[in-house]
Design a protein around this motif. Structure first.
Motif, PDB file in Angstrom:
ATOM      1  N   ILE A 170     -11.218  72.781  32.078  1.00  0.00           N
ATOM      2  CA  ILE A 170     -11.273  71.775  30.757  1.00  0.00           C
ATOM      3  C   ILE A 170     -12.112  72.065  29.763  1.00  0.00           C
ATOM      4  O   ILE A 170     -11.566  72.354  28.418  1.00  0.00           O
ATOM      5  N   ASP A 171     -13.476  72.719  29.670  1.00  0.00           N
ATOM      6  CA  ASP A 171     -14.484  72.278  29.272  1.00  0.00           C
ATOM      7  C   ASP A 171     -14.873  73.919  28.457  1.00  0.00           C
ATOM      8  O   ASP A 171     -15.178  74.078  27.637  1.00  0.00           O
ATOM      9  N   HIS A 172     -14.108  74.827  29.086  1.00  0.00           N
ATOM     10  CA  HIS A 172     -13.995  76.637  28.667  1.00  0.00           C
ATOM     11  C   HIS A 172     -13.393  76.424  27.760  1.00  0.00           C
ATOM     12  O   HIS A 172     -12.946  77.312  27.449  1.00  0.00           O
ATOM     13  N   THR A 173     -11.802  75.494  28.333  1.00  0.00           N
ATOM     14  CA  THR A 173     -10.993  75.508  27.544  1.00  0.00           C
ATOM     15  C   THR A 173     -11.557  75.284  25.196  1.00  0.00           C
ATOM     16  O   THR A 173     -11.013  75.499  24.820  1.00  0.00           O
ATOM     17  N   LEU A 174     -12.547  74.297  25.722  1.00  0.00           N
ATOM     18  CA  LEU A 174     -12.561  73.073  24.947  1.00  0.00           C
ATOM     19  C   LEU A 174     -13.615  74.634  23.436  1.00  0.00           C
ATOM     20  O   LEU A 174     -13.424  74.557  22.826  1.00  0.00           O
ATOM     21  N   ASN A 175     -14.718  74.976  25.231  1.00  0.00           N
ATOM     22  CA  ASN A 175     -15.467  76.411  24.119  1.00  0.00           C
ATOM     23  C   ASN A 175     -14.597  77.090  23.655  1.00  0.00           C
ATOM     24  O   ASN A 175     -14.958  77.593  22.349  1.00  0.00           O
ATOM     25  N   LYS A 176     -13.263  77.734  23.981  1.00  0.00           N
ATOM     26  CA  LYS A 176     -12.379  78.576  23.281  1.00  0.00           C
ATOM     27  C   LYS A 176     -11.752  78.572  22.095  1.00  0.00           C
ATOM     28  O   LYS A 176     -11.914  79.111  21.415  1.00  0.00           O
ATOM     29  N   LEU A 177     -11.480  76.755  22.185  1.00  0.00           N
ATOM     30  CA  LEU A 177     -10.827  76.265  20.812  1.00  0.00           C
ATOM     31  C   LEU A 177     -12.207  76.441  20.161  1.00  0.00           C
ATOM     32  O   LEU A 177     -11.906  76.261  18.745  1.00  0.00           O
ATOM     33  N   THR A 178     -13.447  76.115  20.765  1.00  0.00           N
ATOM     34  CA  THR A 178     -14.554  75.807  19.231  1.00  0.00           C
ATOM     35  C   THR A 178     -14.918  77.350  19.273  1.00  0.00           C
ATOM     36  O   THR A 178     -14.979  77.024  18.054  1.00  0.00           O
ATOM     37  N   THR A 179     -14.390  78.526  19.513  1.00  0.00           N
ATOM     38  CA  THR A 179     -15.358  79.305  19.480  1.00  0.00           C
ATOM     39  C   THR A 179     -14.129  79.536  17.310  1.00  0.00           C
ATOM     40  O   THR A 179     -14.365  80.633  16.994  1.00  0.00           O
ATOM     41  N   LEU A 180     -12.949  79.297  18.190  1.00  0.00           N
ATOM     42  CA  LEU A 180     -11.632  79.626  17.111  1.00  0.00           C
ATOM     43  C   LEU A 180     -12.152  79.123  16.166  1.00  0.00           C
ATOM     44  O   LEU A 180     -11.383  79.853  15.417  1.00  0.00           O
ATOM     45  N   ARG A 181     -12.545  77.350  16.202  1.00  0.00           N
ATOM     46  CA  ARG A 181     -12.987  76.901  15.165  1.00  0.00           C
ATOM     47  C   ARG A 181     -13.791  77.656  14.347  1.00  0.00           C
ATOM     48  O   ARG A 181     -14.156  77.757  12.725  1.00  0.00           O
ATOM     49  N   GLU A 182     -15.130  78.061  14.874  1.00  0.00           N
ATOM     50  CA  GLU A 182     -16.085  78.520  14.373  1.00  0.00           C
ATOM     51  C   GLU A 182     -15.627  80.314  13.062  1.00  0.00           C
ATOM     52  O   GLU A 182     -16.068  80.438  12.366  1.00  0.00           O
ATOM     53  N   TYR A 183     -14.702  80.693  14.167  1.00  0.00           N
ATOM     54  CA  TYR A 183     -13.826  82.050  13.468  1.00  0.00           C
ATOM     55  C   TYR A 183     -13.668  81.578  11.959  1.00  0.00           C
ATOM     56  O   TYR A 183     -13.543  82.460  11.146  1.00  0.00           O
ATOM     57  N   ILE A 184     -12.783  80.479  12.032  1.00  0.00           N
ATOM     58  CA  ILE A 184     -11.956  79.985  10.942  1.00  0.00           C
ATOM     59  C   ILE A 184     -13.010  79.695  10.233  1.00  0.00           C
ATOM     60  O   ILE A 184     -12.788  80.094   8.780  1.00  0.00           O
ATOM     61  N   ASP A 185     -13.994  78.988  10.509  1.00  0.00           N
ATOM     62  CA  ASP A 185     -14.916  78.431   8.880  1.00  0.00           C
ATOM     63  C   ASP A 185     -15.861  79.928   9.399  1.00  0.00           C
ATOM     64  O   ASP A 185     -16.381  79.558   7.321  1.00  0.00           O
ATOM     65  N   ASP A 186     -15.420  80.844  10.011  1.00  0.00           N
ATOM     66  CA  ASP A 186     -16.730  82.055   8.872  1.00  0.00           C
ATOM     67  C   ASP A 186     -15.727  82.704   8.002  1.00  0.00           C
ATOM     68  O   ASP A 186     -15.890  83.366   6.657  1.00  0.00           O
ATOM     69  N   THR A 187     -14.610  83.101   8.220  1.00  0.00           N
ATOM     70  CA  THR A 187     -13.273  83.407   8.068  1.00  0.00           C
ATOM     71  C   THR A 187     -13.359  82.561   6.678  1.00  0.00           C
ATOM     72  O   THR A 187     -13.303  83.090   5.216  1.00  0.00           O
ATOM     73  N   GLU A 188     -13.250  81.475   6.118  1.00  0.00           N
ATOM     74  CA  GLU A 188     -13.455  80.428   5.195  1.00  0.00           C
ATOM     75  C   GLU A 188     -14.333  80.669   3.407  1.00  0.00           C
ATOM     76  O   GLU A 188     -14.776  80.641   3.143  1.00  0.00           O
ATOM     77  N   ASP A 189     -15.494  81.404   4.891  1.00  0.00           N
ATOM     78  CA  ASP A 189     -16.888  81.101   3.753  1.00  0.00           C
ATOM     79  C   ASP A 189     -16.824  82.937   2.734  1.00  0.00           C
ATOM     80  O   ASP A 189     -17.214  82.865   2.167  1.00  0.00           O
ATOM     81  N   TYR A 190     -15.777  83.325   4.109  1.00  0.00           N
ATOM     82  CA  TYR A 190     -16.030  84.488   3.553  1.00  0.00           C
ATOM     83  C   TYR A 190     -14.573  84.573   2.391  1.00  0.00           C
ATOM     84  O   TYR A 190     -15.044  85.319   1.372  1.00  0.00           O
ATOM     85  N   ILE A 191     -13.341  84.428   2.764  1.00  0.00           N
ATOM     86  CA  ILE A 191     -12.734  84.251   1.112  1.00  0.00           C
ATOM     87  C   ILE A 191     -13.459  83.176   0.519  1.00  0.00           C
ATOM     88  O   ILE A 191     -13.252  84.233  -0.273  1.00  0.00           O
ATOM     89  N   ASN A 192     -14.058  82.281   0.652  1.00  0.00           N
ATOM     90  CA  ASN A 192     -14.635  81.998  -0.464  1.00  0.00           C
ATOM     91  C   ASN A 192     -15.917  82.607  -1.267  1.00  0.00           C
ATOM     92  O   ASN A 192     -16.362  82.234  -2.261  1.00  0.00           O
ATOM     93  N   ILE A 193     -16.515  83.717  -0.598  1.00  0.00           N
ATOM     94  CA  ILE A 193     -17.112  84.797  -1.414  1.00  0.00           C
ATOM     95  C   ILE A 193     -16.499  85.127  -2.050  1.00  0.00           C
ATOM     96  O   ILE A 193     -16.761  86.078  -3.610  1.00  0.00           O
TER      97      ILE A 193
END
Length: 379
Positions: A277-300
């Motif tokens: 279950i911790d591995h599943t949570l890490n995958k979701l955390t990675t996805l959240r970081e990818y979304i945050d990076d995408t949001e930063d790119y869009i803001n730029i």
């Protein structure tokens, strides 16, 4: 008539499995369930689908109360009561309980000539050595089901989110933004569900007393009078220990009392699914970081477009100021008014218009150069 139908559906919302894996629907109310497994009403209320309770694994005197997402069950040392067996997410759990709850048979296999096949006996003994108490086998089925369910939902979300994010970076549109917004909301809800299960397993692993409360077979064995044969009574009551100890060695261990604080078997079981279950949570955390990076790119990108609009607005304003100065000079000299100095100097008006036009162009160039020097517009 509708009330009677509703009552029937509510009373048949439980299915019971015994140690042989045989299931049967229970046509009883909640008070009969409480009396059957000897738990309090507050514990049964945790399993009510109409009430919202976080993921919980509670150890009681003679039962384990299990609330993990859609899996709501009561586990005793001899049976499992599962709620809402007709739910589409619970049906695989029902099938898995029927398959894994029965204990492996220790019968000897025979060859075609009637002789005993010793390898079969060794395999049966090896299979028995891997068996756990009934309550742990039922708990493992529930943990495996919920971990697999959440992992599958995470995989589905990843397969939908990553292409949507890549499409959004290539083309920013209202449709793509709305699609990513919905996926981000789904990811936030799923992360909360996974986090609740992980926190419950972590809390359980951190407390040895809570884990000891889940040893129902051990508590049932220790409840008998512990005299000279107290340990032997527990060995016979515990499927795991009984399968690991031969008949000859049980007699020699009859005077040994089992350590109540030994929770190594359950700890290993919980750690395995905690890691999953911790591995599943890490995958979701990675996805959240990818979304945050995408949001930063869009803001730029949006900031870049905003700067281009500011640059265009500055050029238009500069041109408007220059043209206004030129128009002002031309209007003054073009008015139908008598000027004494204009007599015999008709060419003067033309030169004034030309000079004012050149001055307006120079003013426009100076404004643009100043803006670039200050970094207000790009080069």
């Amino acid at each position: 008539m509708a009330v009677a139908k509703k009552k029937t559906q509510s009373s048949r919302s439980w299915i019971m499995f015994d140690a042989t894996g045989q299931g049967s629907l229970l046509d009883v109310d909640k008070y009969a369930i409480m009396h059957r497994v000897q738990i309090h009403a507050r514990d049964l209320r945790i399993l009510d689908p109409l009430l919202s309770y976080p993921s919980t694994i509670l150890g009681r005197e003679k039962a384990i109360v299990l609330n993990l997402e859609h899996i709501k069950a009561i586990i005793t040392a001899e049976e499992v009561l599962l709620r809402d067996p007709s739910d589409e997410n619970v049906i695989p759990v029902v099938a898995e309980l029927q398959r894994r709850l029965p204990r492996s048979s220790a019968g000897l296999q025979q060859q075609g000539d009637g002789k005993e096949y010793l390898g079969g006996q060794n395999d049966a003994e090896a299979a028995e050595e891997d068996e756990s108490p009934f309550e742990f086998r039922a708990l493992e089925v529930a943990l495996e089901a919920i971990c697999s369910f959440l992992a599958a939902r995470t995989t589905e979300l990843e397969m939908a989110a990553y292409p949507a994010l890549d499409e959004l970076t290539s083309k920013i549109s209202s449709r793509n933004l709305d699609r990513v917004r919905k996926l981000k909301s789904a990811m936030t809800r799923l992360t909360g569900r996974v986090q609740k299960v992980r926190d419950e397993l972590e809390q359980l692993l951190d407390d040895d007393d809570d884990m000891a409360d889940l040893y129902l077979s051990r508590k049932a064995g220790l409840a008998s009078p512990v005299s000279g044969s107290g340990a032997a009574n527990w060995f016979s009551a515990s499927p795991t220990i009984g399968s690991k100890i031969s008949r000859a060695s049980r007699a020699s261990l009859a005077t040994v009392r089992f350590d109540e604080n030994d929770v190594e078997e359950l700890e290993m079981l919980l750690e395995a699914y905690f890691s999953e279950i911790d591995h599943t949570l890490n995958k979701l955390t990675t996805l959240r970081e990818y979304i945050d990076d995408t949001e930063d790119y869009i803001n730029i990108q949006l900031d870049n477009h905003r700067n281009q609009l500011i640059q265009l607005e500055l050029f238009l304003s500069s041109g408007t100021v220059s043209l206004a100065f030129y128009s002002l000079v031309a209007a003054i000299f073009g008015m139908n008014m008598p000027y004494t100095w204009n007599e015999k100097h008709d060419y003067m008006f033309k030169w004034v218009v030309i000079v004012s036009g050149v001055f307006s162009v120079l003013m426009f160039v100076m404004i643009v150069v100043y803006a670039r020097k200050k970094g207000l517009v790009g080069s």
